[in-house]
Scaffold this motif. Structure first.
Motif, PDB file in Angstrom:
ATOM      1  N   GLU A  63      -3.663 -10.218  86.586  1.00  0.00           N
ATOM      2  CA  GLU A  63      -4.464 -10.501  87.789  1.00  0.00           C
ATOM      3  C   GLU A  63      -4.964 -11.942  87.786  1.00  0.00           C
ATOM      4  O   GLU A  63      -4.985 -12.607  88.832  1.00  0.00           O
ATOM      5  N   ASP A  64      -5.372 -12.437  86.622  1.00  0.00           N
ATOM      6  CA  ASP A  64      -5.820 -13.827  86.526  1.00  0.00           C
ATOM      7  C   ASP A  64      -4.649 -14.785  86.735  1.00  0.00           C
ATOM      8  O   ASP A  64      -4.801 -15.828  87.380  1.00  0.00           O
ATOM      9  N   ALA A  65      -3.479 -14.437  86.216  1.00  0.00           N
ATOM     10  CA  ALA A  65      -2.292 -15.268  86.412  1.00  0.00           C
ATOM     11  C   ALA A  65      -1.946 -15.363  87.901  1.00  0.00           C
ATOM     12  O   ALA A  65      -1.610 -16.443  88.408  1.00  0.00           O
ATOM     13  N   LYS A  66      -2.050 -14.248  88.609  1.00  0.00           N
ATOM     14  CA  LYS A  66      -1.773 -14.253  90.053  1.00  0.00           C
ATOM     15  C   LYS A  66      -2.802 -15.097  90.798  1.00  0.00           C
ATOM     16  O   LYS A  66      -2.455 -15.833  91.727  1.00  0.00           O
ATOM     17  N   LYS A  67      -4.059 -15.026  90.381  1.00  0.00           N
ATOM     18  CA  LYS A  67      -5.122 -15.811  91.016  1.00  0.00           C
ATOM     19  C   LYS A  67      -4.866 -17.313  90.822  1.00  0.00           C
ATOM     20  O   LYS A  67      -4.990 -18.103  91.756  1.00  0.00           O
ATOM     21  N   ALA A  71      -3.770 -20.268  93.673  1.00  0.00           N
ATOM     22  CA  ALA A  71      -4.449 -21.556  93.859  1.00  0.00           C
ATOM     23  C   ALA A  71      -3.461 -22.709  93.738  1.00  0.00           C
ATOM     24  O   ALA A  71      -3.537 -23.679  94.509  1.00  0.00           O
ATOM     25  N   MET A  72      -2.525 -22.607  92.813  1.00  0.00           N
ATOM     26  CA  MET A  72      -1.530 -23.665  92.627  1.00  0.00           C
ATOM     27  C   MET A  72      -0.600 -23.782  93.819  1.00  0.00           C
ATOM     28  O   MET A  72      -0.065 -24.850  94.101  1.00  0.00           O
ATOM     29  N   MET A  73      -0.411 -22.660  94.546  1.00  0.00           N
ATOM     30  CA  MET A  73       0.484 -22.646  95.709  1.00  0.00           C
ATOM     31  C   MET A  73      -0.321 -22.752  97.005  1.00  0.00           C
ATOM     32  O   MET A  73       0.009 -22.111  97.998  1.00  0.00           O
ATOM     33  N   MET A  74      -1.398 -23.536  96.950  1.00  0.00           N
ATOM     34  CA  MET A  74      -2.215 -23.841  98.123  1.00  0.00           C
ATOM     35  C   MET A  74      -2.796 -22.606  98.791  1.00  0.00           C
ATOM     36  O   MET A  74      -2.890 -22.520 100.000  1.00  0.00           O
ATOM     37  N   GLY A  75      -3.170 -21.617  97.970  1.00  0.00           N
ATOM     38  CA  GLY A  75      -3.827 -20.435  98.503  1.00  0.00           C
ATOM     39  C   GLY A  75      -2.902 -19.347  99.009  1.00  0.00           C
ATOM     40  O   GLY A  75      -3.371 -18.341  99.545  1.00  0.00           O
ATOM     41  N   MET A  76      -1.591 -19.534  98.833  1.00  0.00           N
ATOM     42  CA  MET A  76      -0.647 -18.498  99.245  1.00  0.00           C
ATOM     43  C   MET A  76      -0.985 -17.199  98.508  1.00  0.00           C
ATOM     44  O   MET A  76      -1.228 -17.212  97.302  1.00  0.00           O
ATOM     45  N   ASN A  77      -1.033 -16.093  99.215  1.00  0.00           N
ATOM     46  CA  ASN A  77      -1.367 -14.810  98.608  1.00  0.00           C
ATOM     47  C   ASN A  77      -0.278 -14.388  97.617  1.00  0.00           C
ATOM     48  O   ASN A  77       0.899 -14.335  97.976  1.00  0.00           O
ATOM     49  N   VAL A  78      -0.656 -14.113  96.388  1.00  0.00           N
ATOM     50  CA  VAL A  78       0.276 -13.667  95.359  1.00  0.00           C
ATOM     51  C   VAL A  78      -0.053 -12.210  95.041  1.00  0.00           C
ATOM     52  O   VAL A  78      -1.022 -11.925  94.342  1.00  0.00           O
ATOM     53  N   GLU A  79       0.733 -11.309  95.597  1.00  0.00           N
ATOM     54  CA  GLU A  79       0.507  -9.884  95.372  1.00  0.00           C
ATOM     55  C   GLU A  79       1.236  -9.376  94.142  1.00  0.00           C
ATOM     56  O   GLU A  79       0.751  -8.494  93.442  1.00  0.00           O
ATOM     57  N   ASN A  80       2.423  -9.935  93.887  1.00  0.00           N
ATOM     58  CA  ASN A  80       3.237  -9.519  92.743  1.00  0.00           C
ATOM     59  C   ASN A  80       3.462 -10.718  91.824  1.00  0.00           C
ATOM     60  O   ASN A  80       3.622 -11.842  92.294  1.00  0.00           O
ATOM     61  N   PHE A  81       3.484 -10.432  90.537  1.00  0.00           N
ATOM     62  CA  PHE A  81       3.746 -11.501  89.579  1.00  0.00           C
ATOM     63  C   PHE A  81       5.260 -11.704  89.498  1.00  0.00           C
ATOM     64  O   PHE A  81       5.922 -11.396  88.523  1.00  0.00           O
ATOM     65  N   ASP A  82       5.799 -12.258  90.598  1.00  0.00           N
ATOM     66  CA  ASP A  82       7.238 -12.418  90.759  1.00  0.00           C
ATOM     67  C   ASP A  82       7.709 -13.750  90.170  1.00  0.00           C
ATOM     68  O   ASP A  82       6.950 -14.465  89.520  1.00  0.00           O
ATOM     69  N   GLU A  83       8.969 -14.065  90.437  1.00  0.00           N
ATOM     70  CA  GLU A  83       9.588 -15.264  89.886  1.00  0.00           C
ATOM     71  C   GLU A  83       8.841 -16.543  90.272  1.00  0.00           C
ATOM     72  O   GLU A  83       8.669 -17.449  89.449  1.00  0.00           O
ATOM     73  N   LEU A  84       8.382 -16.611  91.506  1.00  0.00           N
ATOM     74  CA  LEU A  84       7.658 -17.801  91.963  1.00  0.00           C
ATOM     75  C   LEU A  84       6.323 -17.950  91.239  1.00  0.00           C
ATOM     76  O   LEU A  84       5.973 -19.042  90.779  1.00  0.00           O
TER      77      LEU A  84
END
Length: 155
Positions: A63-67, A71-84
């Motif tokens: 969850e912290d990694a997704k958060k 932030a690194m992707m300009m606030g893009m919502n990260v729901e899954n810890f995917d390749e990006l």
């Protein structure tokens, strides 16, 4: 393990994180660990070789990694810890360790860094030495465990 090998790594957090929009950086706990590091969910291992050798094992909850990735992707919502998201976290570790390497050079310590290796899930990582200093860093509310296992290279 030389205690002087800690500050260049901590300074890297203060240098790099604000550039990524992650300005709230605090050192939390410092503990001594053994060789085996239990994964909190996401682990990135990066090696250092030169005047000093060893590795730094960065660990965080998924969850912290997704958060942080968000932030690194300009606030893009990260729901899954995917390749990006994985790529963002790997690049973060690469930037932190490269900055630490630059900080080491200010003390006339030359080091090269390896490509980071990201693994996630439940497992145990094996550090390069029996003495590991773990520093918990809080970054915008997310906790990153920084497990530092470095020693002077005698070759």
């Amino acid at each position: 393990m030389d205690i002087n090998h800690i500050n260049p790594v901590l300074d890297a957090f203060l240098n790099v994180m604000p550039q990524l929009g992650l300005g709230e950086v605090k050192k939390k706990d410092v503990t001594l660990r053994g060789r085996f590091i239990e994964s909190p969910g996401v682990v990135v291992i990066i090696g250092l070789l030169g005047d000093i050798k060893g590795n730094i094992i960065y660990g965080m909850k998924e969850e912290d990694a997704k958060k942080i990735a968000s932030a690194m992707m300009m606030g893009m919502n990260v729901e899954n810890f995917d390749e990006l998201a994985q790529s963002a976290i790997s690049e973060l570790v690469n930037m932190l360790t490269a900055n630490a390497s630059t900080n080491f050079s200010k003390d006339n310590i030359t080091v090269d860094i390896s490509t980071p290796t990201l693994i996630y899930g439940k497992f145990t990582a094996n550090s390069s030495s029996d003495k590991v200093i773990c520093i918990s860093m809080e970054v915008n509310g997310a906790i990153i465990e920084v497990n530092i296992s470095l020693e002077k290279n005698t070759i």
